[in-house]
Scaffold this active site. Structure first.
Site, PDB file in Angstrom:
ATOM      1  N   CYS A  97       0.852  -1.187   0.000  1.00 39.62           N
ATOM      2  CA  CYS A  97       0.000   0.000   0.000  1.00 39.62           C
ATOM      3  C   CYS A  97       0.888   1.237   0.000  1.00 39.62           C
ATOM      4  O   CYS A  97       1.852   1.308   0.763  1.00 39.62           O
ATOM      5  CB  CYS A  97      -0.889  -0.026   1.248  1.00 39.62           C
ATOM      6  SG  CYS A  97      -2.003   1.392   1.373  1.00 39.62           S
ATOM      7  N   HIS A 139      -9.119  -4.088  -1.484  1.00 39.12           N
ATOM      8  CA  HIS A 139      -8.114  -3.290  -0.765  1.00 39.12           C
ATOM      9  C   HIS A 139      -8.527  -1.809  -0.759  1.00 39.12           C
ATOM     10  O   HIS A 139      -8.505  -1.152   0.293  1.00 39.12           O
ATOM     11  CB  HIS A 139      -6.751  -3.483  -1.444  1.00 39.12           C
ATOM     12  CG  HIS A 139      -5.652  -2.644  -0.872  1.00 39.12           C
ATOM     13  ND1 HIS A 139      -4.537  -3.192  -0.263  1.00 39.12           N
ATOM     14  CD2 HIS A 139      -5.478  -1.299  -0.832  1.00 39.12           C
ATOM     15  CE1 HIS A 139      -3.749  -2.201   0.138  1.00 39.12           C
ATOM     16  NE2 HIS A 139      -4.286  -1.044  -0.201  1.00 39.12           N
ATOM     17  N   GLU A 140      -8.904  -1.292  -1.930  1.00 38.41           N
ATOM     18  CA  GLU A 140      -9.265   0.131  -2.020  1.00 38.41           C
ATOM     19  C   GLU A 140     -10.569   0.413  -1.278  1.00 38.41           C
ATOM     20  O   GLU A 140     -10.706   1.444  -0.621  1.00 38.41           O
ATOM     21  CB  GLU A 140      -9.394   0.574  -3.487  1.00 38.41           C
ATOM     22  CG  GLU A 140      -8.151   0.350  -4.348  1.00 38.41           C
ATOM     23  CD  GLU A 140      -6.868   0.867  -3.725  1.00 38.41           C
ATOM     24  OE1 GLU A 140      -6.913   1.821  -2.927  1.00 38.41           O
ATOM     25  OE2 GLU A 140      -5.808   0.302  -4.024  1.00 38.41           O
ATOM     26  N   HIS A 143     -10.158   1.102   2.309  1.00 39.18           N
ATOM     27  CA  HIS A 143      -9.731   2.473   2.648  1.00 39.18           C
ATOM     28  C   HIS A 143     -10.936   3.384   2.894  1.00 39.18           C
ATOM     29  O   HIS A 143     -10.853   4.319   3.689  1.00 39.18           O
ATOM     30  CB  HIS A 143      -8.882   3.070   1.514  1.00 39.18           C
ATOM     31  CG  HIS A 143      -7.446   2.619   1.516  1.00 39.18           C
ATOM     32  ND1 HIS A 143      -6.597   2.818   2.579  1.00 39.18           N
ATOM     33  CD2 HIS A 143      -6.706   1.999   0.567  1.00 39.18           C
ATOM     34  CE1 HIS A 143      -5.395   2.330   2.287  1.00 39.18           C
ATOM     35  NE2 HIS A 143      -5.431   1.819   1.068  1.00 39.18           N
TER      36      HIS A 143
HETATM   37 ZN    ZN Z   1      -3.799   0.989   0.130  1.00 34.99          ZN
END
Ligand code: ZN
Length: 181
Positions: A97, A139-140, A143
């Site tokens: 990341c 993953h995004e 966030h």
């Molecule tokens: Zn990330």
């Protein structure tokens, strides 16, 4: 754009929905996020990583020095994304990341997901994502919920330094395959 790093409280906030994708400020943000993703050898980016607590991600898988085996796809901005279906199957894979520099983690993700999002033209899109692209999306998306990949490791020893990862890549993959069946 500058990418904020772990410790910046914005990475722990739940991001706000975007009410109007056509807003020129949102269109500019999309352009800047796409450019930042390309410039940093990322394969994805979420708005909180560039200091904007908004539900906007870029998914842009392509082979690059950080992810040599990534599949090629058209870089895609997704506003207010959500998952409408998950596969039963999960796969482990290595993730890094831009907001967690120097680290890689061995992270389980759903192998296939069906997602909905608003594209930058303001149209609702639904598509099925698989494997590495599904991993990027998850993953995004994390966030936007104030999560980073470190929150998903199943064992602390599944976090390694990026330098060691590159030196021991093959060995690590072999060990993981053994330990995870
Ligand atoms: Zn990330």
């Amino acid at each position: 754009m500058e990418v904020v790093r772990l410790g910046n409280p914005i990475l722990r906030e739940v991001a706000s929905s975007i009410s109007d994708v056509d807003d020129p400020q949102i269109q500019t943000l999309i352009d800047e996020m796409l450019a930042t993703t390309l410039a940093t050898d990322g394969v994805g980016l979420a708005a909180p990583q560039v200091g904007r607590s908004l539900r906007l991600v870029v998914v842009a898988s392509r082979p690059n020095p950080r992810y040599p085996d990534a599949p090629m796809m058209e870089p895609t901005a997704m506003a207010n994304p959500r998952v409408v279906r998950y596969s039963d199957e999960r796969l482990f894979g290595w993730e890094g990341c831009l907001s967690v520099p120097g680290k890689r983690g061995w992270i389980p993700r759903y192998r296939e997901i069906e997602v909905e999002y608003w594209d930058r033209g303001g149209y609702l899109q639904r598509r099925v994502l698989q494997d590495f692209v599904a991993r990027i999306f998850q993953h995004e998306f994390d966030h936007l919920e104030g999560l980073v990949f470190l929150d998903r490791v199943e064992c602390p020893s599944h976090v390694v330094s990026e330098a060691e990862y590159w030196e021991r890549l093959e060995q690590l993959d072999r060990d993981r395959e053994l330990s995870d069946g």
